[in-house]
Enzyme design. Structure first.
Site, mmCIF file in Angstrom:
data_model
loop_
_atom_site.group_PDB
_atom_site.id
_atom_site.type_symbol
_atom_site.label_atom_id
_atom_site.label_comp_id
_atom_site.label_asym_id
_atom_site.label_seq_id
_atom_site.Cartn_x
_atom_site.Cartn_y
_atom_site.Cartn_z
ATOM 1 N N TYR A 160 1.709 148.377 18.222
ATOM 2 C CA TYR A 160 1.165 147.725 16.842
ATOM 3 C C TYR A 160 -0.308 148.077 16.854
ATOM 4 O O TYR A 160 -0.752 148.594 15.708
ATOM 5 C CB TYR A 160 1.257 146.261 16.962
ATOM 6 C CG TYR A 160 0.778 145.572 15.631
ATOM 7 C CD1 TYR A 160 1.412 145.689 14.521
ATOM 8 C CD2 TYR A 160 -0.413 144.844 15.589
ATOM 9 C CE1 TYR A 160 1.022 144.952 13.385
ATOM 10 C CE2 TYR A 160 -0.848 143.994 14.487
ATOM 11 C CZ TYR A 160 -0.099 144.249 13.444
ATOM 12 O OH TYR A 160 -0.488 143.601 12.318
HETATM 13 N N1 NAD Z 1 0.816 137.737 10.063
HETATM 14 C C1 NAD Z 1 -0.305 138.015 10.672
HETATM 15 O O1 NAD Z 1 -0.836 137.226 11.523
HETATM 16 C C2 NAD Z 1 -0.995 139.208 10.470
HETATM 17 C C3 NAD Z 1 -2.286 139.389 10.947
HETATM 18 C C4 NAD Z 1 -3.065 140.522 10.657
HETATM 19 C C5 NAD Z 1 -2.348 141.455 9.902
HETATM 20 N N2 NAD Z 1 -1.157 141.416 9.324
HETATM 21 C C6 NAD Z 1 -0.541 142.393 8.623
HETATM 22 O O2 NAD Z 1 -0.099 141.904 7.121
HETATM 23 C C7 NAD Z 1 0.736 142.540 6.591
HETATM 24 C C8 NAD Z 1 1.843 141.426 6.119
HETATM 25 O O3 NAD Z 1 2.176 140.925 6.995
HETATM 26 P P1 NAD Z 1 2.997 139.485 6.797
HETATM 27 O O4 NAD Z 1 2.418 138.436 7.898
HETATM 28 O O5 NAD Z 1 3.215 138.889 5.498
HETATM 29 O O6 NAD Z 1 4.404 139.806 7.493
HETATM 30 P P2 NAD Z 1 5.869 139.452 6.867
HETATM 31 O O7 NAD Z 1 6.787 139.917 7.607
HETATM 32 O O8 NAD Z 1 6.025 138.297 6.251
HETATM 33 O O9 NAD Z 1 5.763 140.454 5.655
HETATM 34 C C9 NAD Z 1 6.037 142.073 5.929
HETATM 35 C C10 NAD Z 1 6.916 142.578 4.788
HETATM 36 O O10 NAD Z 1 6.941 144.001 4.915
HETATM 37 C C11 NAD Z 1 8.444 144.162 4.920
HETATM 38 N N3 NAD Z 1 8.866 145.522 5.368
HETATM 39 C C12 NAD Z 1 8.972 145.784 6.572
HETATM 40 N N4 NAD Z 1 9.113 147.061 6.663
HETATM 41 C C13 NAD Z 1 9.456 147.392 5.552
HETATM 42 C C14 NAD Z 1 9.816 148.920 4.985
HETATM 43 N N5 NAD Z 1 10.113 149.959 5.751
HETATM 44 N N6 NAD Z 1 9.725 148.902 3.546
HETATM 45 C C15 NAD Z 1 9.541 147.861 2.766
HETATM 46 N N7 NAD Z 1 8.964 146.766 3.226
HETATM 47 C C16 NAD Z 1 9.088 146.565 4.478
HETATM 48 C C17 NAD Z 1 9.297 143.030 5.356
HETATM 49 O O11 NAD Z 1 10.467 142.884 4.640
HETATM 50 C C18 NAD Z 1 8.180 141.833 4.837
HETATM 51 O O12 NAD Z 1 8.560 141.075 3.934
HETATM 52 C C19 NAD Z 1 1.189 143.695 7.579
HETATM 53 O O13 NAD Z 1 0.771 144.604 7.591
HETATM 54 C C20 NAD Z 1 0.778 142.688 8.737
HETATM 55 O O14 NAD Z 1 0.629 143.846 9.939
HETATM 56 C C21 NAD Z 1 -0.337 140.236 9.631
#
Ligand code: NAD
Length: 270
Positions: A160
């Site tokens: 990651y």
């Molecule tokens: N949750 C955290 O603590 C956190 C922290 C830092 C960064 N992020 C980043 O924030 C962003 C959103 O994450 P989140 O927390 O909302 O997680 P989440 O899992 O709720 O959302 C991610 C979404 O991406 C979709 N997805 C995955 N692979 C896909 C693909 N190939 N095509 C289309 N859609 C796809 C999933 O179905 C999901 O709905 C991500 O980039 C994540 O790395 C999250």
């Protein structure tokens, strides 16, 4: 809505059914944009559409954002329903659930790396490539999603963390290449109260992104909701408010990167 900061804009949002993506979609709509939303999971995408105050301003396209045909279909849907896209936002992501390098089975490492990078980096590039003519024609903006793990170790495992560091490379290189027509920026969240998908190649189930004790480890003692970060996306997506901003990352990590090894001078110990 009239008078919003994205009034008249057409936005394409990937990862739109996720915790962060759905908050961004809601906020873009509230700011006056029309939105084409895509996500791998059709069920949550339908739930998002059903819950909206502005359903006529949203079109959903289920599919894999790293797949070229899906990406082209998403852009075609924007053209059929609304017109040329001016804002592209990626909230796609998959987590490696902090797996240590020493715990990664060598025979699964290559496939796990490819899965993580295909989703976290590949989907961003494939969809951006599909929408690039629109962004070029509209002097558009790409607003991508980094992470604390794009800037420092310890926000995930090496799969990651390396993928999110690569995302910074995407922002810098494409801000450089695509100027002056297209601006490319990102938001880097620290931690969000969402359930993140794990790596299928490692058999990881979805898990809460927030671990016990996380809030106390954050200098601001605050885990923001997706709604609280959505305004940062609006700012970078706005044609007027960030007209001179490209190649930048807005870090929204509750102060984690400021902490270093020690607590504040004279303050409490970690
Ligand atoms: N949750 C955290 O603590 C956190 C922290 C830092 C960064 N992020 C980043 O924030 C962003 C959103 O994450 P989140 O927390 O909302 O997680 P989440 O899992 O709720 O959302 C991610 C979404 O991406 C979709 N997805 C995955 N692979 C896909 C693909 N190939 N095509 C289309 N859609 C796809 C999933 O179905 C999901 O709905 C991500 O980039 C994540 O790395 C999250």
């Amino acid at each position: 809505m009239s008078g919003g900061r994205l009034q008249g804009e057409i936005a394409l949002v990937t990862g739109a059914a996720g915790g962060l993506g759905s908050a961004v979609v809601r906020r873009y709509l509230a700011e006056g944009a029309r939105v084409v939303a895509t996500d791998l999971r059709p069920g949550p995408l339908d739930e998002l559409a059903a819950s909206l105050d502005f359903p006529a301003e949203l079109v959903t396209v289920p599919g894999d954002a790293s797949d070229w045909e899906t990406a082209k279909e998403t852009v075609a849907a924007a053209h059929r329903h609304f017109g040329q896209v001016g804002v592209y936002t990626s909230c796609v992501g998959v987590y490696d659930h902090n797996v240590r390098f020493t715990d990664l089975p060598g025979d699964q490492l290559g496939d796990a790396l490819l899965e993580c990078w295909r989703i976290n980096v590949g989907s961003v590039l494939v969809t951006l490539r599909a929408v690039l003519d629109d962004l070029t024609a509209t002097r558009g903006r790409a607003v991508l999603t980094g992470s604390y793990a794009a800037h420092a170790p310890g926000g995930g495992g090496v799969l990651y963390t390396s993928s999110k560091h690569a995302l910074l490379g995407v922002v810098k290189q494409l801000a450089h290449e695509l100027a002056p027509q297209v601006r490319v920026n990102a938001v880097s969240p620290g931690v969000l109260p969402t359930v993140m998908t794990g790596l299928g190649t490692l058999g990881q189930e979805p898990r809460d992104a927030v671990l016990p004790g996380t809030e106390q480890a954050l200098p601001l003692r605050r885990i923001p909701t997706g709604d609280e970060l959505a305004g940062l996306y609006v700012t970078l997506a706005s044609a007027a408010d960030t007209a001179a901003v490209t190649g930048t990352v807005l870090i929204a990590d509750s102060g984690l990167l400021t902490r270093g090894f020690g607590g504040p001078p004279g303050g409490e110990e970690l």
